[in-house]
Structure formats: C-alpha cells, structure tokens
Design an enzyme around this catalytic site. Structure first.
Site, mmCIF file in Angstrom:
data_model
loop_
_atom_site.group_PDB
_atom_site.id
_atom_site.type_symbol
_atom_site.label_atom_id
_atom_site.label_comp_id
_atom_site.label_asym_id
_atom_site.label_seq_id
_atom_site.Cartn_x
_atom_site.Cartn_y
_atom_site.Cartn_z
ATOM 1 N N HIS A 17 0.821 -1.223 0.000
ATOM 2 C CA HIS A 17 0.000 0.000 0.000
ATOM 3 C C HIS A 17 0.848 1.264 0.000
ATOM 4 C CE1 HIS A 17 -4.080 -1.768 0.744
ATOM 5 N NE2 HIS A 17 -3.320 -2.808 1.007
ATOM 6 N N ASP B 198 3.509 9.417 -1.017
ATOM 7 C CA ASP B 198 2.327 8.645 -0.633
ATOM 8 C C ASP B 198 2.155 7.508 -1.620
ATOM 9 O OD1 ASP B 198 -0.001 8.101 0.857
ATOM 10 O OD2 ASP B 198 -0.503 10.237 0.953
HETATM 11 P P1 ADQ Z 1 -3.070 6.045 4.682
HETATM 12 O O1 ADQ Z 1 -1.777 6.783 4.648
HETATM 13 O O2 ADQ Z 1 -3.744 5.929 5.994
HETATM 14 O O3 ADQ Z 1 -2.911 4.557 4.035
HETATM 15 P P2 ADQ Z 1 -4.915 7.609 2.841
HETATM 16 O O4 ADQ Z 1 -5.102 7.036 1.496
HETATM 17 O O5 ADQ Z 1 -4.320 8.984 2.948
HETATM 18 O O6 ADQ Z 1 -4.150 6.538 3.648
HETATM 19 O O7 ADQ Z 1 -6.310 7.672 3.670
HETATM 20 C C1 ADQ Z 1 -7.011 6.548 4.038
HETATM 21 C C2 ADQ Z 1 -8.415 6.891 4.563
HETATM 22 O O8 ADQ Z 1 -8.392 7.514 5.843
HETATM 23 C C3 ADQ Z 1 -9.244 7.779 3.659
HETATM 24 O O9 ADQ Z 1 -10.472 7.136 3.460
HETATM 25 C C4 ADQ Z 1 -9.433 9.071 4.450
HETATM 26 O O10 ADQ Z 1 -10.701 9.701 4.249
HETATM 27 C C5 ADQ Z 1 -9.302 8.616 5.876
HETATM 28 N N1 ADQ Z 1 -8.746 9.680 6.733
HETATM 29 C C6 ADQ Z 1 -7.490 10.154 6.731
HETATM 30 N N2 ADQ Z 1 -7.352 11.127 7.657
HETATM 31 C C7 ADQ Z 1 -8.540 11.267 8.266
HETATM 32 C C8 ADQ Z 1 -9.044 12.127 9.303
HETATM 33 N N3 ADQ Z 1 -8.260 13.033 9.893
HETATM 34 N N4 ADQ Z 1 -10.335 11.989 9.673
HETATM 35 C C9 ADQ Z 1 -11.117 11.087 9.048
HETATM 36 N N5 ADQ Z 1 -10.728 10.272 8.076
HETATM 37 C C10 ADQ Z 1 -9.449 10.342 7.678
HETATM 38 C C11 ADQ Z 1 -2.111 3.821 3.171
HETATM 39 C C12 ADQ Z 1 -1.118 4.525 2.236
HETATM 40 C C13 ADQ Z 1 -1.865 5.353 1.187
HETATM 41 C C14 ADQ Z 1 -2.882 4.491 0.446
HETATM 42 C C15 ADQ Z 1 -3.762 3.736 1.421
HETATM 43 C C16 ADQ Z 1 -4.659 2.729 0.706
HETATM 44 O O11 ADQ Z 1 -0.229 5.338 2.980
HETATM 45 O O12 ADQ Z 1 -0.929 5.907 0.250
HETATM 46 O O13 ADQ Z 1 -3.685 5.332 -0.370
HETATM 47 O O14 ADQ Z 1 -2.988 3.003 2.359
HETATM 48 O O15 ADQ Z 1 -3.884 1.817 -0.048
#
Ligand code: ADQ
Length: 461
Positions: A157, A365
């Site tokens: 991911h 990311d």
């Molecule tokens: P993350 O870095 O956690 O995950 P990201 O894709 O930025 O992923 O967000 C994941 C989810 O969390 C989204 O649905 C978003 O709406 C929610 N979210 C984030 N911050 C939030 C907040 N403050 N309040 C509420 N909801 C929040 C990892 C990788 C990413 C990749 C994902 C999926 O780092 O690059 O996109 O996995 O593969």
C-alpha cells in the site's frame, strides 16, 4: 470458486461501515466466497512469551475473522520497530527518520513466522491468499518454507523507493528475495514497478523475462501496478446521510463569504502538512486579496503518537498555525482552523463538497485516497479544485488535478492562487475527467484486476 484468504496486520469486520479502506475493498470478495481474514487482534499481552499468540476465531456473516494477540516484545519490535520505525520511513524516502536497531528484525521475522505457523492449518488446497502491506513482506517465504503450495499475492500500500534507498536497509537483500516467494506482487503506481525492476536488474542481477515477469534468486514472480481506488457509490451514499448534509450546510452557512481550503490527513510526516501550511502563509503574504477570505481547514488525526517523529511534527504544526493566526488573523476571521482529531467518516463527503479547494500535498504517498474522495464528493455543476502532490501515487492517474511540488513553497502558493481563481468552465472540465477516472478505476476494479492477475500468475507458475 476458490476461497479468498486475506492476511493483513489488522483485521476489521467488513459489515461495519466504520471499517473503511481495506475492509470495504476486500469485504465484497470475502462475503461472496465465504472468506477468511487473518491478522493481529490489536491486543498486546504485557508478559506473554514472544512468538506465541492464541488464535481466536469469530464469524462476521460469511467471513471468518481469525486473530492473534502479540506479546509486548513482539509488538514493540515487529510493529512499532521494524514496520513503523524502519520500513515506513525508508519506503517514504525518509532515511533520516529510520532507526535501524538490531533488535527489530528478530521480532519482525518472529511475528511473520508466527502468522505463517498459525495460518497454515486453516488453509484449504484451493485457497487464494492475498497478503497486504509492509508488515508482512516475508510471510509467503515463511509459508512456503512450511510447505504451503497455494497461490499467494502481495499488495504494497505504500511506495517502493528507488534501489539506492532500499539498499540502505541492512536486510534489503533478504526482504527483496522474500518477495519472490509470492506468485504476484502488486504496487500502487508504475513508478514503484520501475523501482522494483531497477532493483532486480542492478542489485539482484536478475532480469525481466516477459510481460510483467521478473526472474532473480532462481525464482520468477509477476509484478504490476494496481492503483487502489475508492467505492464511489458507497461514498455517494455517505454523502446523502444526515451527518454529511448537515456538515455541508453548516460549513456553507458559516463560511458563506469565505473560500474554504481543506486538508484531511493522518498526522504523519509523509503527508506534507507543515509544508502545506507554509505555502498557505505565502499565499496570504503574496496575494493580500485572500486575507479575510481564504480559510484553511486542516484536519489531522492522531496516529502512532508514541514515536518521537510524530510528536515533533505535532509541535511544529501547532506553532506554525498559531503564528499564522497571530500574524494574519482578524477579530472576525482566522486563517487556519487546525483540528487534531479524526472526523467521522460520514461527515467527510459534506466537508469535501463545501470546500473550494482540496489540498492533498504529501511529500510521498503510496496512493492517497483522500484525493479520490475529494473528487467523488464534488457537485459536478460547481466543483472544487483538487491540488495534488506529484509525489502521491494518485498523481499518475489524476492528471487533471493541479499538480504541485510540495517542497516548493512558492510554487505551491502560486498553484493555490491559480486554484482559487479558476473559472467555472475549467473547473467543470477538469472535474469531469477526474471523476471519470475515479469511477472507472474504483476499488472493485482494483480488487478484480489484482485477483484476476493472481489467478493467471499462479497458473503460469
Ligand atoms: P493512509 O496513509 O492511511 O494509508 P490515505 O489514502 O491517505 O491513507 O487515507 C485513508 C483513509 O483515511 C481515507 O479514506 C481518508 O478519508 C481517511 N482519513 C485520513 N485522515 C482522516 C481524518 N483526519 N479523519 C477522518 N478520516 C481520515 C495507506 C497509504 C496510502 C494508500 C492507502 C490505501 O499510505 O498511500 O492510499 O494506504 O492503499
């Protein structure tokens, strides 16, 4: 149809809407075939023996959730240590934040062996196993060593960094070699596949031997990019909930004479939040017409707070936001609203729709799903503008966003200004193309393409 077995660090009940992300993504397949989801329970046993954990199973509809507790020592070295203090920073190009402590690797290996040992007896001959993320890179190698012959795919991911950065991890050869125990490796972006290929050719002295097929260490593996998407329809349903509509109405009423700029992230150093706030400051300095108008709402949810790098970034952000509000704020206008909390998932679509600009500017990311959610939440007749970092995996797909280099404060401020001034016609045209892409390559497309490729890769093997 074969049964799907998903293995990830954490598991979630796919029937619960709050489960989000991965649960939504794989839940449908698990429900269809009556699948198994295996992972850590989230519980740490303070004085339990290392490398052991009691297996617990419970049924969530047609899905069996099988979880293990971890001992304190395993949790600290496998999860906090090797996964989040070595692999996470290195894979996001932050060698300066990595702690290569000798004790971490033992725990990482031990927990992967524990997972393999406990999972093996649960498997059926025809199962398809799908392993997720950097916590579990060596899992297939451990399973194979115990005689597992089933098809196994791996999806990363987070990004795969360039060869020279991977090579900084003391165990890089062991890690990359263990990837070859899978039938299929999936990355988020083409660029990750390129980094993999460079490593295979230049570091492992292997070669590309066919379409998406790589040979090294005496083994062959398929590898391709499968950019993860969102469930656009589920997100639209969320947008219709009372919470989402209330959020939209409150924000549009409160800020009727302002322009909202929105950032939603986990408070992680990879997300480029301080850089974004500095660019916003420069926007106010260079374009005074935005004062009393442009308002940045930054929601940053707490995450991994016991790691030093995370408390550092929290302090930095608080002081930056305080300084901007002190310097530019008026009695009736605060430039930055910084909220160190999670927003309820049901409110996210309303918040996105009420914002003129979505700021998704990570320094690095894997994909970034917020970018896709922002696009999906917009009113196509009067959409907001997505400002997206070129270093997010999503930038390979969302080319009609305004792409920025988040390290370039001045350049980012210029793009913010361009976004604020963008005419309606251009906003609509860009949004229509972005939405088509988010819809076409949604989460169902992602899951289907990965699992189809895994079946094909395994039949070639
Ligand atoms: P993350 O870095 O956690 O995950 P990201 O894709 O930025 O992923 O967000 C994941 C989810 O969390 C989204 O649905 C978003 O709406 C929610 N979210 C984030 N911050 C939030 C907040 N403050 N309040 C509420 N909801 C929040 C990892 C990788 C990413 C990749 C994902 C999926 O780092 O690059 O996109 O996995 O593969």
């Amino acid at each position: 149809m074969s049964r799907l077995v998903v293995v990830s660090n954490r598991v979630a009940d796919p029937r619960k809407p709050a489960a989000g992300g991965l649960a939504v993504a794989v839940g449908e397949s698990l429900q269809q075939t009556g699948g198994l989801w295996f992972g850590w329970s989230g519980t740490v046993i303070p004085d339990g023996p290392t490398g052991e954990g009691e297996l617990r199973k419970h049924q969530a509809g047609k899905v069996t959730l099988a979880t293990l507790d971890l001992s304190r020592e395993d949790h600290d070295s496998y999860y906090m240590g090797y996964s989040n203090d070595v692999l996470w920073p290195v894979f996001h190009n932050r060698l300066d934040l990595a702690h290569f402590e000798a004790g971490f690797i033992g725990g990482y290996r031990r927990v992967n062996q524990l997972f393999a040992r406990k999972l093996l007896p649960l498997l059926k001959d025809d199962d398809v196993i799908w392993v997720h993320d950097y916590h579990l890179i060596p899992l297939a190698a451990e399973l194979r060593a115990m005689g597992c012959k089933q098809r196994i795919g791996f999806f990363l991911h987070i990004p795969l960094p360039p060869q020279i950065i991977i090579a900084a991890v003391p165990q890089h050869e062991w890690l990359m070699r263990s990837l070859f125990a899978y039938d299929l490796i999936g990355f988020q972006a083409r660029q990750d596949v390129e980094h993999f290929e460079h490593y295979v050719v230049n570091e492992a002295h292997g070669e590309c031997v066919g379409d998406h097929l790589y040979r090294a260490y005496g083994q062959t593996v398929s590898c391709n990019a499968f950019p993860i998407g969102i469930d656009v329809d589920e997100f639209a349903v969320l947008g219709q909930t009372k919470e989402s509509r209330d959020m939209y109405e409150t924000m549009t009423r409160e800020y009727s004479s302002r322009r909202l700029m929105l950032g939603i992230d986990r408070l992680d150093y990879s997300k480029g939040i301080p850089q974004r706030v500095r660019a916003f400051r420069e926007l106010l300095a260079n374009y005074p017409e935005n004062r009393r108008s442009a308002t940045l709402i930054q929601i940053a949810s707490p995450t991994r707070e016991t790691v030093d790098a995370y408390s550092d970034i929290r302090r930095e952000l608080e002081s930056l936001c305080g300084a901007i509000n002190g310097d530019y704020g008026e009695l009736d206008w605060m430039p930055v609203r910084y909220i160190h909390r999670m927003v309820a998932r049901r409110r996210v679509p309303g918040l996105c729709r009420a914002s003129s600009i979505g700021l998704v500017t990570p320094l690095r990311d894997g994909m970034n799903l917020v970018a896709k959610e922002y696009v999906a939440a917009q009113d196509p007749g009067n959409p907001g503008v997505l400002v997206l970092s070129r270093f997010a995996g999503a930038a390979e797909q969302l080319k009609d966003a305004l792409l920025v280099n988040p390290y370039d404060t001045h350049g980012t401020a210029e793009i913010m200004q361009q976004a604020l001034r963008m005419p309606l016609e251009e906003r609509r045209a860009r949004h229509a193309k972005l939405l088509a892409c988010v819809r076409e390559q949604d989460v169902h497309w992602w899951r289907r393409s990965f699992l189809d490729a895994l079946r094909e890769a395994a039949s070639e093997r």
